[in-house]
Design a protein around this motif. Structure first.
Motif, PDB file in Angstrom:
ATOM      1  N   ALA A 263       1.065  -1.587   0.138  1.00  0.00           N
ATOM      2  CA  ALA A 263       0.287   0.325   0.095  1.00  0.00           C
ATOM      3  C   ALA A 263       1.091   1.060  -0.212  1.00  0.00           C
ATOM      4  CB  ALA A 263      -0.946  -0.262   1.033  1.00  0.00           C
ATOM      5  N   SER A 264       1.878   1.197   0.260  1.00  0.00           N
ATOM      6  CA  SER A 264       3.158   2.127   0.273  1.00  0.00           C
ATOM      7  C   SER A 264       4.040   1.943   1.216  1.00  0.00           C
ATOM      8  CB  SER A 264       2.130   3.136   1.773  1.00  0.00           C
ATOM      9  OG  SER A 264       3.208   4.899   1.702  1.00  0.00           O
ATOM     10  N   PRO A 265       5.679   2.821   0.579  1.00  0.00           N
ATOM     11  CA  PRO A 265       6.646   2.790   0.984  1.00  0.00           C
ATOM     12  C   PRO A 265       6.785   3.357   2.490  1.00  0.00           C
ATOM     13  CG  PRO A 265       6.526   4.019  -0.838  1.00  0.00           C
ATOM     14  CD  PRO A 265       5.084   2.934  -0.752  1.00  0.00           C
ATOM     15  N   ASP A 266       5.616   4.331   2.447  1.00  0.00           N
ATOM     16  CA  ASP A 266       6.165   5.219   3.290  1.00  0.00           C
ATOM     17  C   ASP A 266       6.451   4.382   5.217  1.00  0.00           C
ATOM     18  OD1 ASP A 266       6.249   7.548   5.039  1.00  0.00           O
ATOM     19  OD2 ASP A 266       4.212   7.893   5.103  1.00  0.00           O
ATOM     20  N   PRO A 267       6.988   4.682   5.846  1.00  0.00           N
ATOM     21  CA  PRO A 267       6.800   4.129   7.176  1.00  0.00           C
ATOM     22  C   PRO A 267       6.239   4.352   8.470  1.00  0.00           C
ATOM     23  CG  PRO A 267       9.213   4.895   7.020  1.00  0.00           C
ATOM     24  CD  PRO A 267       8.735   5.435   5.863  1.00  0.00           C
ATOM     25  N   LEU A 268       5.509   5.688   7.874  1.00  0.00           N
ATOM     26  CA  LEU A 268       4.449   5.959   9.163  1.00  0.00           C
ATOM     27  C   LEU A 268       3.628   5.484   8.550  1.00  0.00           C
ATOM     28  CD1 LEU A 268       5.654  10.220   9.404  1.00  0.00           C
ATOM     29  CD2 LEU A 268       4.916   8.034  10.784  1.00  0.00           C
ATOM     30  N   THR A 269       2.963   5.837   7.571  1.00  0.00           N
ATOM     31  CA  THR A 269       2.047   5.451   6.516  1.00  0.00           C
ATOM     32  C   THR A 269       1.923   3.988   6.983  1.00  0.00           C
ATOM     33  OG1 THR A 269       2.234   6.810   4.502  1.00  0.00           O
ATOM     34  CG2 THR A 269       0.314   4.892   4.661  1.00  0.00           C
ATOM     35  N   ARG A 270       2.660   3.228   7.307  1.00  0.00           N
ATOM     36  CA  ARG A 270       2.506   1.634   6.603  1.00  0.00           C
ATOM     37  C   ARG A 270       2.219   1.231   8.949  1.00  0.00           C
ATOM     38  NH1 ARG A 270       7.837  -1.531   4.184  1.00  0.00           N
ATOM     39  NH2 ARG A 270       6.526  -0.775   2.481  1.00  0.00           N
ATOM     40  N   ALA A 271       2.836   2.692   9.425  1.00  0.00           N
ATOM     41  CA  ALA A 271       2.553   1.996  11.276  1.00  0.00           C
ATOM     42  C   ALA A 271       0.773   1.956  11.456  1.00  0.00           C
ATOM     43  CB  ALA A 271       3.965   2.997  12.051  1.00  0.00           C
ATOM     44  N   ALA A 272       0.655   3.818  10.579  1.00  0.00           N
ATOM     45  CA  ALA A 272      -0.578   3.400  10.936  1.00  0.00           C
ATOM     46  C   ALA A 272      -1.976   2.632  10.459  1.00  0.00           C
ATOM     47  CB  ALA A 272      -1.130   5.432  10.166  1.00  0.00           C
ATOM     48  N   LEU A 273      -1.445   2.575   9.052  1.00  0.00           N
ATOM     49  CA  LEU A 273      -2.547   1.046   9.124  1.00  0.00           C
ATOM     50  C   LEU A 273      -1.889  -0.074   9.149  1.00  0.00           C
ATOM     51  CD1 LEU A 273      -1.718   1.313   4.783  1.00  0.00           C
ATOM     52  CD2 LEU A 273      -3.430   1.801   5.608  1.00  0.00           C
ATOM     53  N   ALA A 274      -0.772  -0.035  10.024  1.00  0.00           N
ATOM     54  CA  ALA A 274      -0.827  -2.032  10.880  1.00  0.00           C
ATOM     55  C   ALA A 274      -1.237  -1.622  12.765  1.00  0.00           C
ATOM     56  CB  ALA A 274       0.832  -1.558  11.532  1.00  0.00           C
ATOM     57  N   THR A 275      -1.613   0.203  12.706  1.00  0.00           N
ATOM     58  CA  THR A 275      -2.114   0.163  14.106  1.00  0.00           C
ATOM     59  C   THR A 275      -3.703   0.018  14.190  1.00  0.00           C
ATOM     60  OG1 THR A 275      -0.255   1.480  14.767  1.00  0.00           O
ATOM     61  CG2 THR A 275      -2.504   2.607  15.811  1.00  0.00           C
ATOM     62  N   ARG A 276      -4.368   0.456  12.971  1.00  0.00           N
ATOM     63  CA  ARG A 276      -5.475   0.651  12.598  1.00  0.00           C
ATOM     64  C   ARG A 276      -5.919  -0.691  12.122  1.00  0.00           C
ATOM     65  NH1 ARG A 276      -8.724   2.733   6.694  1.00  0.00           N
ATOM     66  NH2 ARG A 276     -10.881   2.522   7.687  1.00  0.00           N
ATOM     67  N   LEU A 277      -5.069  -1.487  11.960  1.00  0.00           N
ATOM     68  CA  LEU A 277      -5.399  -3.138  11.777  1.00  0.00           C
ATOM     69  C   LEU A 277      -5.488  -3.886  12.625  1.00  0.00           C
ATOM     70  CD1 LEU A 277      -5.494  -5.555   9.542  1.00  0.00           C
ATOM     71  CD2 LEU A 277      -3.381  -6.638  10.484  1.00  0.00           C
ATOM     72  N   VAL A 278      -4.251  -3.926  13.834  1.00  0.00           N
ATOM     73  CA  VAL A 278      -5.306  -4.533  14.801  1.00  0.00           C
ATOM     74  C   VAL A 278      -6.384  -3.464  16.125  1.00  0.00           C
ATOM     75  CG1 VAL A 278      -4.221  -4.422  17.202  1.00  0.00           C
ATOM     76  CG2 VAL A 278      -2.480  -4.874  15.135  1.00  0.00           C
ATOM     77  N   GLN A 279      -6.475  -2.319  15.678  1.00  0.00           N
ATOM     78  CA  GLN A 279      -7.452  -1.688  16.401  1.00  0.00           C
ATOM     79  C   GLN A 279      -9.197  -2.119  15.962  1.00  0.00           C
ATOM     80  OE1 GLN A 279      -6.470   2.507  16.324  1.00  0.00           O
ATOM     81  NE2 GLN A 279      -5.115   2.555  17.811  1.00  0.00           N
ATOM     82  N   ASP A 280      -9.239  -2.175  14.279  1.00  0.00           N
ATOM     83  CA  ASP A 280     -10.262  -2.069  13.701  1.00  0.00           C
ATOM     84  C   ASP A 280     -10.874  -3.931  13.359  1.00  0.00           C
ATOM     85  OD1 ASP A 280     -10.465   0.039  13.959  1.00  0.00           O
ATOM     86  OD2 ASP A 280     -10.931   0.492  11.491  1.00  0.00           O
ATOM     87  N   GLN A 281      -9.117  -4.579  13.175  1.00  0.00           N
ATOM     88  CA  GLN A 281     -10.334  -5.835  12.912  1.00  0.00           C
ATOM     89  C   GLN A 281      -9.979  -6.969  14.221  1.00  0.00           C
ATOM     90  OE1 GLN A 281     -11.115  -6.811  10.258  1.00  0.00           O
ATOM     91  NE2 GLN A 281     -10.767  -5.182   9.203  1.00  0.00           N
ATOM     92  N   VAL A 282      -9.213  -6.700  15.463  1.00  0.00           N
ATOM     93  CA  VAL A 282      -9.098  -7.414  16.840  1.00  0.00           C
ATOM     94  C   VAL A 282     -10.015  -6.753  17.381  1.00  0.00           C
ATOM     95  CG1 VAL A 282      -7.550  -8.765  18.570  1.00  0.00           C
ATOM     96  CG2 VAL A 282      -6.683  -8.378  16.173  1.00  0.00           C
ATOM     97  N   SER A 283     -10.748  -7.672  18.036  1.00  0.00           N
ATOM     98  CA  SER A 283     -11.388  -6.918  19.447  1.00  0.00           C
ATOM     99  C   SER A 283     -10.907  -7.188  20.342  1.00  0.00           C
ATOM    100  CB  SER A 283     -13.694  -7.785  19.328  1.00  0.00           C
ATOM    101  OG  SER A 283     -13.384  -9.287  19.293  1.00  0.00           O
ATOM    102  N   TYR A 284     -11.104  -6.455  21.635  1.00  0.00           N
ATOM    103  CA  TYR A 284     -10.639  -6.715  22.613  1.00  0.00           C
ATOM    104  C   TYR A 284     -11.458  -7.480  23.580  1.00  0.00           C
ATOM    105  CZ  TYR A 284      -8.752  -5.346  27.337  1.00  0.00           C
ATOM    106  OH  TYR A 284      -8.295  -5.355  28.571  1.00  0.00           O
ATOM    107  N   LEU A 285     -10.595  -8.646  24.553  1.00  0.00           N
ATOM    108  CA  LEU A 285     -11.622  -9.295  24.976  1.00  0.00           C
ATOM    109  C   LEU A 285      -9.739  -9.955  26.106  1.00  0.00           C
ATOM    110  CD1 LEU A 285     -13.176 -11.199  26.076  1.00  0.00           C
ATOM    111  CD2 LEU A 285     -12.130 -12.977  24.938  1.00  0.00           C
ATOM    112  N   LEU A 286      -9.663  -8.784  27.323  1.00  0.00           N
ATOM    113  CA  LEU A 286      -9.084  -9.532  28.343  1.00  0.00           C
ATOM    114  C   LEU A 286      -9.088 -11.529  28.482  1.00  0.00           C
ATOM    115  CD1 LEU A 286      -6.640  -9.865  30.783  1.00  0.00           C
ATOM    116  CD2 LEU A 286      -8.402  -8.308  31.926  1.00  0.00           C
ATOM    117  N   ASN A 287      -8.214 -12.180  27.896  1.00  0.00           N
ATOM    118  CA  ASN A 287      -8.936 -13.998  28.742  1.00  0.00           C
ATOM    119  C   ASN A 287      -7.459 -13.582  29.737  1.00  0.00           C
ATOM    120  OD1 ASN A 287      -8.153 -16.440  28.923  1.00  0.00           O
ATOM    121  ND2 ASN A 287      -8.110 -16.639  26.674  1.00  0.00           N
ATOM    122  N   GLY A 288      -7.382 -13.546  30.801  1.00  0.00           N
ATOM    123  CA  GLY A 288      -6.221 -14.158  32.119  1.00  0.00           C
ATOM    124  C   GLY A 288      -6.171 -15.101  32.796  1.00  0.00           C
ATOM    125  N   MET A 289      -7.088 -16.641  31.861  1.00  0.00           N
ATOM    126  CA  MET A 289      -6.632 -17.637  32.250  1.00  0.00           C
ATOM    127  C   MET A 289      -5.303 -18.621  32.152  1.00  0.00           C
ATOM    128  SD  MET A 289     -10.650 -18.824  31.213  1.00  0.00           S
ATOM    129  CE  MET A 289     -10.306 -20.419  31.848  1.00  0.00           C
TER     130      MET A 289
END
Length: 910
Positions: A263-289
């Motif tokens: 999508a982009s060679p720019d490290p900032l853009t890549r960091a933003a896309l990676a962060t968005r991926l984790v935030q949007d595609q992985v829901s929050y659930l604390l599994n402390g077991m």
């Protein structure tokens, strides 16, 4: 769950020493902790007095929780102390029932806790219930280390006997501390064991002033740790965040890395896309077991399950960033009291959250996988955590998180105040707010799940917060909408509505202050007056940035508005920089303000200087002054001005139609106010007919009665005023009805009503003045004047009574020989000059001195141009003096204010 006697190392409190006769609810709280190797043993012995049926209900069931993967829960005793006897509940065969109860499911948390419950059999009011148990904890993630972070009981909670202690083998390196304000803990060494004992409860904490950092309000605790340093904490956790082989070639995660890289060679853009991926595609659930309180699940597992807590999300994000060639590391932070971390001993319990620290082109970025809405524009925003501990194989010390003003405002507010209808007319307002980052994303999530009615409620709540700074009643909403742009993470809320005119009377002029600007409401009030507070800093919050724009639209055909205050201004106070730009071009004013702050803390010694700066900023707010020739509300039934009301009437119609019929009363009353103020009395009356049909109340009948009297429909007015008094008997209602009865010739009934409501209290003066008017209407003006003069003798300091006497003499043509002297005194001592000048103008007419009367009317109108009675006097006097423009004004008054014309005709102004 185990049942055994108390461990031999425990010092057990003798039952004979427990005071069961005391009224103190907590009769015993004994907490003893022991560090043995990599295991922490905790012994708790507590006794509660069940002194009431409520206490029996609340305390009759015992519960205890523990983590079975980290240790055991052992019950030592469950006893009832009654009348000097000890009843052994366990000996009677009672046993706890073990449940798995996830208490944090609503917050997406599964911790694996087991909960044991026991309904204590045979309990009676007055019993003391004593329960003792112990727990062992061994956490493999700590690699043989142990930590203690135990809250300490503090007054005003009382206890018969209470203590908290910790012990460890002599020669083992243990750091400990108790505080804040933990008195004088006793440290001893005996039989090869090192012990620290804290007597409880601690003294009551001193009240803290508003605005102190969290470290000054944290609860006292007893801390102990076998971690030697923060570096050691960092090293111990480093293996848990290893990214080696975290994203195998050909895996689904590797495919996501490839997408981002393409999508982009720019490290900032890549960091933003990676962060968005984790935030949007992985829901929050604390599994402390199964050890998961400190151990993150593997990135592949997180991606497959599409859920994870802060540890799991951070490890996933860290793996993505490193695969994309971005230098990064996991760091642990305290999300609630980060400023207090340096005061803690080195141990994991000082933290509650994990994020990622990345370095790109020499700049540090703090990336939170559990946050929402991070995009390229907000990637550099710094969270308010204050301190972080990098997790590194070689170890690391605590690191301060340097704040940074956000690159983009998190909120942009644009408000248009449409006063084109005129300075006396309600304003039409359009307010648009744009939110970025987490605010925008959270609002977007709420909108996605909201029903039509819920969305309306959100819009109404937003409108009231926006309109509330412009109008004390919050205004009316005509329409609104909220949208969310997922690509930019931006939520936009737009509302339209009606608020009261923003022009207020000021020194004989009409002035609009830009009260909608944040700087108009700035207050930096922090009390450090107590001697013990003088060194306490002020918490300035997180770094932030916001922007405001206020546009004011003015009547197109009324030049002469002047801009005052400081439209261009820049100031800094308490770390906040405010930059303002303003310009008035033609009939349009635009003012923008940007607020930017690094947050942090302010030393207490600097509070007075910063408070003065905030006050000065508030005093620079731009304002508009209207020309004296600006159209006033009383003229709006003229053909030239009536068209101005069309957009305002349309807006009221929308506001009314927006609500169900049963809830339209508020908007109808508001529109009636506009119509009455612009002397569309028939229209206002129609609105009150609808209001009374929906929700009849005394206030509505009073207002409708007033309108009918203004229209000259006196008998109908009396009927409404009678109903108002019936619904809400009060002096005010009685006075209004009595005055109208007297005006209609029903003086006997009016005087009887006044006698009934005259309690000779604070309202007596008003009752006397209405009674005087009733007498005047009945042709007994001399008697009425005597009552007013008697009031003046009774209250010589009440200068308003001089005006009442002047006005009475002029209207009813009594006491004319001393009238002008009284009127002159009233003017000289007046607190409301426009009112007494109006009265003296009337006296001038009664005296036949029309020139002097006109001068007084003109003087009154310079102070209060909207004083309609004076406008009528000026028109009448002008007509009598042969001024041609006055005849047209009189014709206008006859058309739109027949009741007022009839009133003055009764006073001789035919």
């Amino acid at each position: 769950m185990l049942y055994e006697p108390a461990p031999k190392w425990v010092e057990v409190r003798d039952a004979a020493k427990i005071d069961t006769s005391s009224s103190t609810a907590l009769t015993l709280l004994d907490v003893q902790q022991r560090i043995e190797g990599d295991t922490l043993k905790v012994y708790v012995d507590q006794a509660y007095k069940l002194g009431s049926p409520e206490a029996l209900t609340q305390g009759g069931t015992s519960t205890a929780s523990w983590m079975p993967d980290k240790g055991d829960l052992t019950v030592h005793r469950v006893e009832i102390l009654r009348g000097g006897k000890v009843i052994d509940v366990l000996k009677g065969g009672a046993r706890y029932q073990v449940l798995r109860r996830e208490r944090g499911l609503e917050q997406r948390q599964i911790d694996g806790l087991l909960t044991a419950t026991l309904a204590i059999p045979g309990l009676q009011v007055g019993d003391v219930l004593r329960i003792a148990y112990s727990q062992t904890t061994r956490d493999k993630a700590l690699q043989g280390r142990v930590q203690i972070d135990m809250p300490l009981l503090t007054l005003p909670v009382e206890a018969g006997f209470a203590r908290s202690s910790v012990s460890w083998p002599e020669g083992v390196a243990v750091k400990w501390q108790a505080g804040p304000a933990a008195g004088a803990p006793v440290e001893t060494v005996k039989d090869g064991w090192h012990t620290v004992n804290v007597v409880l409860p601690l003294a009551k904490r001193e009240e803290m002033p508003a605005g102190v950092p969290s470290r000054f309000t944290r609860q006292p605790t007893l801390e102990a740790t076998t971690f030697a340093s923060w570096d050691e904490v960092s090293r111990v956790f480093a293996p848990l965040y290893s990214t080696k082989d975290a994203i195998p070639a050909g895996s689904p995660l590797a495919a996501e890395v490839a997408k981002i890289a393409a999508a982009s060679p720019d490290p900032l853009t890549r960091a933003a896309l990676a962060t968005r991926l984790v935030q949007d595609q992985v829901s929050y659930l604390l599994n402390g077991m199964a050890g998961g309180n400190y151990v993150p699940q593997a990135p592949a597992e997180t991606w497959t399950s599409r859920y994870g807590d802060c540890k799991a999300k951070s490890l996933l994000l860290l793996s993505l960033l490193e695969a994309l060639g971005i230098k990064a590391e996991a760091v642990t932070v305290n999300s609630r009291s980060g400023d207090a971390v340096p005061d803690s001993l080195p141990m994991p319990a000082a933290f509650d959250h994990v994020i990622v620290r990345a370095e790109i082109a020499g700049t540090t970025y703090w990336l939170d996988g559990t946050a929402t809405g991070t995009r390229l524009a907000t990637l550099a925003d710094v969270p308010p955590f204050r301190h972080a501990l990098p997790i590194r194989a070689e170890g690391a010390p605590l690191m301060a998180i340097a704040p940074r003003v956000p690159q983009q405002p998190s909120g942009v507010v644009k408000m248009t105040i449409d006063q084109r209808a005129g300075i006396d007319i309600p304003a039409l307002v359009t307010a648009t707010t744009t939110f970025q980052g987490m605010l925008g994303s959270n609002l977007g999530a709420a909108l996605a799940q909201a029903s039509a009615e819920q969305k309306k409620q959100i819009i109404d709540g937003f409108a009231q917060s926006m309109f509330g700074v412009l109008s004390s009643n919050g205004g009316l909403v005509t329409e609104g909408d909220m949208t969310f742009d997922a690509e930019t993470g931006t939520a936009t809320a737009t509302v339209k509505g009606i608020v009261t005119t923003q022009f207020t009377s000021r020194d004989g002029t009409k002035r609009l202050d830009l009260s909608g600007l944040s700087s108009a409401n700035e207050a930096f009030e922090f009390d450090r007056s107590r001697a013990s507070w003088k060194a306490l800093p002020v918490d300035l919050g997180a770094a932030r940035r916001m922007r405001e724009e206020v546009e004011v639209l003015l009547p197109v055909d009324e030049p002469g508005f002047k801009l005052g205050g400081r439209p261009d201004y820049e100031a800094t106070y308490a770390g906040m920089t405010v930059t303002r730009k303003g310009v008035l071009e033609g009939q349009r004013l635009v003012v923008t303000e940007e607020h930017a702050s690094l947050g942090g803390e302010l030393p207490a010694a600097e509070i007075p200087a910063e408070k003065a700066k905030a006050l000065r900023l508030k005093n620079t707010i731009p304002f508009l002054t209207a020309p004296l020739t600006a159209a006033r509300a009383w003229r709006y039934q003229s053909p030239a001005l009536k068209p101005r009301l069309v957009p305002v009437e349309e807006a009221y119609a929308k506001a009314i139609a927006r609500e169900p019929v049963a809830e339209q009363a508020t908007a109808l009353v508001a529109r009636a106010g506009l119509r009455a103020g612009t002397y569309d009395l028939t229209g206002a009356l129609a609105d009150y007919d609808k209001v009374i049909a929906i929700a009849p109340d005394a206030a509505s009948y009073m207002r409708r009665g007033y309108l009918k009297r203004q229209l000259g429909r006196v008998d109908e007015a009396i009927a409404d005023l009678r109903e108002a008094l019936k619904l809400s008997p009060s002096v005010d209602s009685a006075l209004t009805l009595a005055d109208t009865l007297g005006y209609a010739g029903k003086s006997e009934e009016a005087l009887k009503l006044l006698a009934e409501y005259d309690d000779m209290g604070d309202e007596h003066s008003s009752v006397v003045q209405v009674r005087s008017d009733v007498l005047g209407y009945a042709g007994k003006g001399t008697d009425g004047l005597k009552e007013i003069d008697a009031l003046i003798e009774e209250k010589p300091g009440d200068t308003s009574l001089l005006n009442a006497s002047c006005w009475y003499r002029a209207r009813f043509r009594v006491g004319t020989e001393g009238m002008m002297d009284v009127c002159n005194q009233a003017v000289e001592r007046a607190s409301n000059a426009s009112a007494v000048l109006d009265s003296r103008a009337m006296a001038g007419i009664a005296s036949g001195n029309l020139v002097a009367a006109l001068a007084d009317a003109e003087a009154a109108l310079k102070i209060a141009p909207g004083q309609v009675s004076t406008q009528y006097l000026r028109a009448w006097i002008g007509n009598a003096l042969g001024k041609p423009e006055a005849k047209a004004d009189l014709a206008y008054f006859r058309k739109v204010m027949p009741g007022l014309v009839a009133d003055y005709a009764r006073y001789g102004l035919k």
